[in-house]
Design a protein around this motif. Structure first.
Motif, PDB file in Angstrom:
ATOM      1  N   ALA A 288       0.847  -1.189   0.000  1.00 37.33           N
ATOM      2  CA  ALA A 288       0.000   0.000   0.000  1.00 37.33           C
ATOM      3  C   ALA A 288       0.893   1.253   0.000  1.00 37.33           C
ATOM      4  O   ALA A 288       1.951   1.272   0.633  1.00 37.33           O
ATOM      5  N   PRO A 289       0.504   2.298  -0.721  1.00 38.40           N
ATOM      6  CA  PRO A 289      -0.705   2.377  -1.568  1.00 38.40           C
ATOM      7  C   PRO A 289      -0.611   1.531  -2.840  1.00 38.40           C
ATOM      8  O   PRO A 289      -1.590   1.317  -3.529  1.00 38.40           O
ATOM      9  N   GLN A 290       0.599   1.059  -3.143  1.00 38.39           N
ATOM     10  CA  GLN A 290       0.794   0.176  -4.287  1.00 38.39           C
ATOM     11  C   GLN A 290       1.944  -0.767  -3.956  1.00 38.39           C
ATOM     12  O   GLN A 290       2.710  -0.553  -3.025  1.00 38.39           O
ATOM     13  N   LYS A 291       2.060  -1.825  -4.742  1.00 34.67           N
ATOM     14  CA  LYS A 291       3.117  -2.798  -4.485  1.00 34.67           C
ATOM     15  C   LYS A 291       4.484  -2.210  -4.834  1.00 34.67           C
ATOM     16  O   LYS A 291       4.659  -1.577  -5.874  1.00 34.67           O
ATOM     17  N   GLU A 292       5.432  -2.430  -3.923  1.00 34.49           N
ATOM     18  CA  GLU A 292       6.794  -1.938  -4.140  1.00 34.49           C
ATOM     19  C   GLU A 292       7.764  -2.876  -3.433  1.00 34.49           C
ATOM     20  O   GLU A 292       7.612  -3.147  -2.236  1.00 34.49           O
ATOM     21  N   MET A 293       8.723  -3.390  -4.179  1.00 33.60           N
ATOM     22  CA  MET A 293       9.682  -4.335  -3.630  1.00 33.60           C
ATOM     23  C   MET A 293      10.621  -3.646  -2.640  1.00 33.60           C
ATOM     24  O   MET A 293      11.147  -2.568  -2.905  1.00 33.60           O
ATOM     25  N   ILE A 294      10.802  -4.264  -1.475  1.00 37.45           N
ATOM     26  CA  ILE A 294      11.804  -3.792  -0.507  1.00 37.45           C
ATOM     27  C   ILE A 294      13.053  -4.660  -0.617  1.00 37.45           C
ATOM     28  O   ILE A 294      14.156  -4.155  -0.784  1.00 37.45           O
ATOM     29  N   ARG A 295      12.861  -5.977  -0.549  1.00 34.04           N
ATOM     30  CA  ARG A 295      13.977  -6.906  -0.684  1.00 34.04           C
ATOM     31  C   ARG A 295      13.530  -8.178  -1.395  1.00 34.04           C
ATOM     32  O   ARG A 295      12.406  -8.655  -1.183  1.00 34.04           O
ATOM     33  N   GLU A 296      14.408  -8.699  -2.229  1.00 29.75           N
ATOM     34  CA  GLU A 296      14.232 -10.051  -2.770  1.00 29.75           C
ATOM     35  C   GLU A 296      15.562 -10.764  -2.581  1.00 29.75           C
ATOM     36  O   GLU A 296      16.579 -10.381  -3.147  1.00 29.75           O
ATOM     37  N   ILE A 297      15.540 -11.796  -1.734  1.00 26.40           N
ATOM     38  CA  ILE A 297      16.780 -12.477  -1.355  1.00 26.40           C
ATOM     39  C   ILE A 297      16.741 -13.915  -1.866  1.00 26.40           C
ATOM     40  O   ILE A 297      16.022 -14.752  -1.304  1.00 26.40           O
TER      41      ILE A 297
ATOM     42  N   ASN B  92      21.186 -19.612  -1.679  1.00 23.73           N
ATOM     43  CA  ASN B  92      21.876 -20.725  -2.327  1.00 23.73           C
ATOM     44  C   ASN B  92      21.206 -22.028  -1.909  1.00 23.73           C
ATOM     45  O   ASN B  92      20.988 -22.254  -0.718  1.00 23.73           O
ATOM     46  N   LEU B  93      20.877 -22.841  -2.882  1.00 21.27           N
ATOM     47  CA  LEU B  93      20.124 -24.059  -2.583  1.00 21.27           C
ATOM     48  C   LEU B  93      21.002 -25.162  -2.007  1.00 21.27           C
ATOM     49  O   LEU B  93      20.499 -26.199  -1.584  1.00 21.27           O
ATOM     50  N   LYS B  94      22.281 -24.959  -1.998  1.00 24.27           N
ATOM     51  CA  LYS B  94      23.192 -25.942  -1.388  1.00 24.27           C
ATOM     52  C   LYS B  94      24.344 -25.193  -0.730  1.00 24.27           C
ATOM     53  O   LYS B  94      24.894 -24.260  -1.295  1.00 24.27           O
ATOM     54  N   GLY B  95      24.659 -25.609   0.499  1.00 19.82           N
ATOM     55  CA  GLY B  95      25.792 -25.012   1.184  1.00 19.82           C
ATOM     56  C   GLY B  95      25.484 -23.714   1.890  1.00 19.82           C
ATOM     57  O   GLY B  95      24.386 -23.503   2.403  1.00 19.82           O
ATOM     58  N   LEU B  96      26.449 -22.811   1.888  1.00 22.02           N
ATOM     59  CA  LEU B  96      26.410 -21.609   2.700  1.00 22.02           C
ATOM     60  C   LEU B  96      25.687 -20.451   2.019  1.00 22.02           C
ATOM     61  O   LEU B  96      25.845 -20.225   0.836  1.00 22.02           O
ATOM     62  N   SER B  97      24.880 -19.714   2.808  1.00 19.87           N
ATOM     63  CA  SER B  97      24.287 -18.440   2.380  1.00 19.87           C
ATOM     64  C   SER B  97      24.601 -17.410   3.448  1.00 19.87           C
ATOM     65  O   SER B  97      24.197 -17.562   4.606  1.00 19.87           O
ATOM     66  N   LEU B  98      25.334 -16.366   3.066  1.00 26.14           N
ATOM     67  CA  LEU B  98      25.741 -15.334   4.026  1.00 26.14           C
ATOM     68  C   LEU B  98      24.913 -14.063   3.852  1.00 26.14           C
ATOM     69  O   LEU B  98      24.700 -13.589   2.739  1.00 26.14           O
ATOM     70  N   ILE B  99      24.438 -13.538   4.977  1.00 28.22           N
ATOM     71  CA  ILE B  99      23.837 -12.207   5.019  1.00 28.22           C
ATOM     72  C   ILE B  99      24.872 -11.319   5.688  1.00 28.22           C
ATOM     73  O   ILE B  99      25.130 -11.441   6.893  1.00 28.22           O
TER      74      ILE B  99
ATOM     75  N   GLU C 298      36.828 -14.147  -2.863  1.00 30.18           N
ATOM     76  CA  GLU C 298      36.053 -14.708  -3.976  1.00 30.18           C
ATOM     77  C   GLU C 298      34.986 -15.674  -3.464  1.00 30.18           C
ATOM     78  O   GLU C 298      33.853 -15.678  -3.949  1.00 30.18           O
ATOM     79  N   PHE C 299      35.353 -16.452  -2.448  1.00 24.02           N
ATOM     80  CA  PHE C 299      34.389 -17.391  -1.853  1.00 24.02           C
ATOM     81  C   PHE C 299      33.246 -16.630  -1.180  1.00 24.02           C
ATOM     82  O   PHE C 299      32.074 -16.970  -1.341  1.00 24.02           O
ATOM     83  N   ILE C 300      33.596 -15.591  -0.419  1.00 19.68           N
ATOM     84  CA  ILE C 300      32.572 -14.810   0.285  1.00 19.68           C
ATOM     85  C   ILE C 300      31.591 -14.187  -0.703  1.00 19.68           C
ATOM     86  O   ILE C 300      30.371 -14.197  -0.494  1.00 19.68           O
ATOM     87  N   GLU C 301      32.093 -13.645  -1.785  1.00 21.05           N
ATOM     88  CA  GLU C 301      31.224 -13.046  -2.790  1.00 21.05           C
ATOM     89  C   GLU C 301      30.314 -14.083  -3.434  1.00 21.05           C
ATOM     90  O   GLU C 301      29.163 -13.793  -3.787  1.00 21.05           O
ATOM     91  N   LYS C 302      30.817 -15.285  -3.563  1.00 20.76           N
ATOM     92  CA  LYS C 302      30.045 -16.361  -4.195  1.00 20.76           C
ATOM     93  C   LYS C 302      28.872 -16.802  -3.318  1.00 20.76           C
ATOM     94  O   LYS C 302      27.779 -17.084  -3.814  1.00 20.76           O
ATOM     95  N   VAL C 303      29.083 -16.850  -2.011  1.00 24.49           N
ATOM     96  CA  VAL C 303      28.036 -17.368  -1.107  1.00 24.49           C
ATOM     97  C   VAL C 303      27.175 -16.249  -0.522  1.00 24.49           C
ATOM     98  O   VAL C 303      26.170 -16.519   0.143  1.00 24.49           O
ATOM     99  N   LYS C 304      27.537 -14.995  -0.765  1.00 34.75           N
ATOM    100  CA  LYS C 304      26.769 -13.868  -0.230  1.00 34.75           C
ATOM    101  C   LYS C 304      25.403 -13.784  -0.922  1.00 34.75           C
ATOM    102  O   LYS C 304      25.307 -13.847  -2.135  1.00 34.75           O
ATOM    103  N   VAL C 305      24.334 -13.633  -0.116  1.00 31.76           N
ATOM    104  CA  VAL C 305      22.992 -13.490  -0.685  1.00 31.76           C
ATOM    105  C   VAL C 305      22.391 -12.121  -0.388  1.00 31.76           C
ATOM    106  O   VAL C 305      21.421 -11.712  -1.021  1.00 31.76           O
ATOM    107  N   LEU C 306      22.947 -11.433   0.602  1.00 32.68           N
ATOM    108  CA  LEU C 306      22.451 -10.103   0.944  1.00 32.68           C
ATOM    109  C   LEU C 306      23.564  -9.354   1.663  1.00 32.68           C
ATOM    110  O   LEU C 306      24.278  -9.926   2.481  1.00 32.68           O
ATOM    111  N   GLU C 307      23.694  -8.067   1.335  1.00 36.01           N
ATOM    112  CA  GLU C 307      24.696  -7.241   1.986  1.00 36.01           C
ATOM    113  C   GLU C 307      24.036  -5.962   2.463  1.00 36.01           C
ATOM    114  O   GLU C 307      23.338  -5.284   1.703  1.00 36.01           O
ATOM    115  N   LEU C 308      24.235  -5.645   3.744  1.00 35.36           N
ATOM    116  CA  LEU C 308      23.609  -4.479   4.354  1.00 35.36           C
ATOM    117  C   LEU C 308      24.676  -3.570   4.946  1.00 35.36           C
ATOM    118  O   LEU C 308      25.802  -3.989   5.207  1.00 35.36           O
TER     119      LEU C 308
END
Length: 567
Positions: free
Chosen positions: A12-21, A24-31, A547-557
C-alpha cells in the motif's frame, strides 16, 4: 525442504519491492553486515538478523513486534513499526520441496493474514498445515513451534541451548521432540505419549492437592483407619445385639434403629456437601488473590501487543485493568452463586437431620429397664459417631482411589508405549547421528563429542538427552561451533534416514566464533546436501577468501542500506 527465496514488499498504496533475497540451494548463504569503519556507524541496527526473524515469522512465529521491539532496552523502532503498518508490508517465503514450490505469505502488520499457496489460514490452521509441509506430521504433538527453533535459532545461546532450544518446556516434551527427530517411535504413539504425559502431570498435581486437605491423608493411612473403625463398629453392633430385649420393646427399638439409619445417611451427605463448600471457598479466595495481585507489567505488555495487531484500541489501559478485574469478579460472583446453592442445600440437609434427631429424642421406652436403656443409648451414640466417621473415610478413599486409578491407567498406557522403545534400535540410530556429529566436532576443535539418549531419564530424574566428550562439559567459547556441528549433523542424519524435515539450518550471532572455526564451518557446508544460512559482520570473515565470500553472499547491508531501506 529448502528455502528458495524471501521477498519483502510494500502493498500500500501500491506494491513496491523492498527486498528479494535468493538463497543458495546448497551449502552456505551469508547475510553480510558491511558497516563502514566510521565511528558513528554501527552494525547493531542495520537489520542483518531481520531476514532471519521474517523467515521465522513465515514459519509460524507469533509476534511481528520482534522486527521493531528490543526486549533488552524495552524500546521500539517507531520508523519500522510505522512502515510495516502504513505500507502494509508483507513477506513471501518460497520453499522448494523436490520439484514443488510452496509460497508462504505472512503480512507483517496488525491483523496481518497468513497465506499458503493462495489459501488463507487462521494461526492454528497455519501451524497445522506448515507442520504437514515441513515434517509430514499430522498428529497434535510435537507442535510446529516446538520443532522449528531447532532449525531456526534466532535467540541468544544459553549454556544448554545446544540440546535445550526451547524456553519453559518440560522434559517429557523434549523426550517427545527427540524421539520424533530421530524417528525412534511412530508419530501416532509419540503424540499419544505426549498427551498422556500432560494428563499424568495434571493427575499428580490433583493428588498432591487432595493430600494437603485437612480431611485427607494418604490412601494407605485412610484404609488402615477404615479397618479399625469397621472392627470397632462390628464389636459394638454385636454387643448391642446381645442385649436381652423383651418382645414388648421390639417396635420401639426398630423405629429407633430406622431413625438412626436415616440420620446417618443425612450426616454422610452433609459431610460431602461441607467438603464441596470448603473447595468452593478456596477457589473464591484464589480468585480474589488473582484480582489483588494482577501482574500489571504483563498486562501492560499484552495491551501493547494487542495495539500492535489492532491499531488504536477503543479501551484505555486503565479500562483494560478494570475489565480484567471485572472478569475475575464475574467469575467470583458465579462461584458465589454455586456456593450459595451448596450452602442452601447443606442447611436443608442439616434441618432434616436435626428434625430426625428431635424425633429420636422424643422416642422413649419408659418400661425398659433403666440400666439397659442407659447402656443401649451409650452404644447407639458410639455407633452413630463411628458411622459418621466411616462415611467421611469412605468418601475420602473414593476421591483418592479415583485419582490413583486414573494415574494407574495412564501409567499402564505409557508403559505400553515405552515398551516399544527398543534399546538396540535407539543405540543404532544414535550411532548413525554421532557418526556425523563427532566427526564435525573433531574437525572444528580436534575433539570428539557424542550425543546420548538416556533411556532411563525419568527414573534417574535426568534430561532425556545429553552431550558428552572426553574432556567433560562443552566450554562457553566452543558452544556456538558445537551447535553448528549438532545441527549440520542432524541434516546429514535426516538425509540418510529419509526423514521429512527442513534441509536448512539458520543461525544467528556467530560473531564470537574464532575465524579458524568459521573457516571449518564454511568447509563443512560443502559436505551437506542442504542450506546453512547465517547473518554475520563482514569484518569477521575478512580473512576468508574474498572470492568465496562473494560467491556465497545473498544479501549485503550497511548503515547506508539497511534492511527496510530506512536511512
Amino acid at each position: 525442504m529448502l528455502i528458495e527465496k524471501l521477498i519483502v514488499r510494500k502493498t500500500a498504496p501500491q506494491k513496491e519491492m523492498i527486498r528479494e533475497i535468493p538463497f543458495n540451494l546448497k551449502g552456505l548463504s551469508l547475510i553480510l553486515d558491511n558497516t563502514s569503519d566510521r565511528s558513528q556507524d554501527s552494525g547493531n541496527n542495520v537489520g542483518k538478523t531481520t531476514a532471519i526473524k521474517i523467515i521465522d515469522l513465515c514459519l509460524g512465529a507469533k509476534s511481528v513486534s520482534s522486527l521493531y521491539y528490543d526486549p533488552d532496552t524495552r524500546s521500539e523502532n517507531l520508523a519500522i513499526k510505522e512502515l510495516l503498518n502504513e505500507s502494509k508490508v508483507e513477506a513471501e517465503l518460497v520453499l522448494r520441496k523436490q520439484n514443488k514450490r510452496i509460497r508462504i505469505i505472512r503480512q507483517l502488520f496488525n491483523r496481518g493474514k497468513r497465506i499458503i499457496d493462495g489459501k488463507e489460514y487462521t494461526q492454528d490452521e497455519f501451524w497445522e498445515e506448515l507442520k504437514i509441509i515441513m515434517f509430514n506430521l499430522k498428529e497434535p504433538y510435537p507442535t510446529l513451534r516446538q520443532l522449528i527453533p531447532k532449525f531456526v535459532r534466532v535467540n541468544d545461546s544459553t549454556d544448554e541451548s545446544i540440546i535445550k532450544f526451547l524456553t519453559a518446556t518440560s522434559n517429557d516434551t523434549y523426550d517427545t521432540i527427540y524421539l520424533f527427530l530421530l524417528k525412534i517411535l511412530r508419530n501416532d504413539l509419540l503424540s499419544e505419549k505426549d498427551m498422556l504425559s500432560v494428563r499424568l502431570k495434571e493427575c499428580e498435581n490433583k493428588h498432591k492437592m487432595l493430600e494437603k486437605d485437612v480431611h485427607i491423608t494418604s490412601l494407605d493411612s485412610l484404609k488402615q483407619k477404615n479397618e479399625l473403625v469397621e472392627k470397632e463398629l462390628a464389636e459394638l453392633l454385636l454387643k448391642r445385639k446381645q442385649l436381652n430385649y423383651m418382645d414388648t420393646y421390639k417396635d420401639e427399638l426398630e423405629k429407633r434403629r430406622l431413625l438412626t439409619a436415616q440420620i446417618n445417611v443425612l450426616e454422610e451427605k452433609s459431610q460431602l456437601i461441607e467438603f464441596e463448600v470448603t473447595s468452593i471457598k478456596k477457589n473464591i479466595s484464589k480468585l480474589e488473590g488473582e484480582k489483588n495481585n494482577v501482574d500489571l507489567k504483563q498486562l501492560r505488555y499484552l495491551y501493547n501487543e494487542a495495539k500492535e495487531y489492532m491499531g488504536e484500541l477503543a479501551k484505555t489501559y486503565d479500562k483494560v485493568v478494570s475489565f480484567h478485574n471485572a472478569m475475575i469478579q464475574n467469575r467470583i460472583n458465579f462461584i458465589i452463586m454455586q456456593l450459595e446453592l451448596k450452602e442452601s442445600e447443606l442447611v436443608e440437609v442439616l434441618t432434616k437431620r436435626d428434625a430426625l434427631l428431635e424425633e429420636k429424642k422424643k422416642l422413649t421406652i419408659d418400661m425398659l429397664d433403666e440400666g439397659l436403656l442407659e447402656e443401649l443409648n451409650l452404644l447407639n451414640t458410639k455407633i452413630e459417631k463411628l458411622n459418621v466417621e466411616k462415611g467421611e473415610i469412605n468418601q475420602s478413599i473414593k476421591i483418592l482411589e479415583g485419582v490413583d486409578s486414573e494415574i494407574k491407567d495412564i501409567s499402564v498406557k505409557m508403559k505400553e508405549i515405552n515398551d516399544q522403545l527398543d534399546p538396540d534400535s535407539i543405540n543404532k540410530k544414535v550411532s548413525i547421528f554421532n557418526k556425523y556429529f563427532s566427526a564435525y566436532c573433531e574437525k572444528l576443535y580436534g575433539e570428539k563429542y557424542w550425543f546420548v539418549y538416556n533411556s532411563n531419564w525419568k527414573e534417574q530424574k535426568k534430561f532425556p538427552v545429553s552431550l558428552d566428550s572426553f574432556k567433560g562439559r562443552v566450554g562457553t567459547g566452543m558452544k556456538k561451533g558445537v551447535i553448528v556441528a549438532f545441527d549440520l549433523a542432524y541434516m546429514k542424519y535426516a538425509e540418510e534416514m529419509d526423514i521429512s524435515a527442513p534441509q536448512f539450518v539458520i543461525h544467528d550471532k556467530l560473531e564470537n566464533t574464532h575465524i579458524n572455526q568459521l573457516k571449518t564451518i564454511f568447509d563443512l557446508c560443502n559436505e551437506i546436501d542442504g542450506q546453512y544460512i547465517i547473518p554475520i559482520l563482514r569484518e569477521r570473515v575478512g580473512k576468508v577468501d574474498v572470492e568465496f565470500i562473494e560467491k556465497v553472499k545473498v544479501l549485503e547491508l550497511s548503515s547506508d542500506d539497511r534492511f527496510f531501506r530506512l536511512n
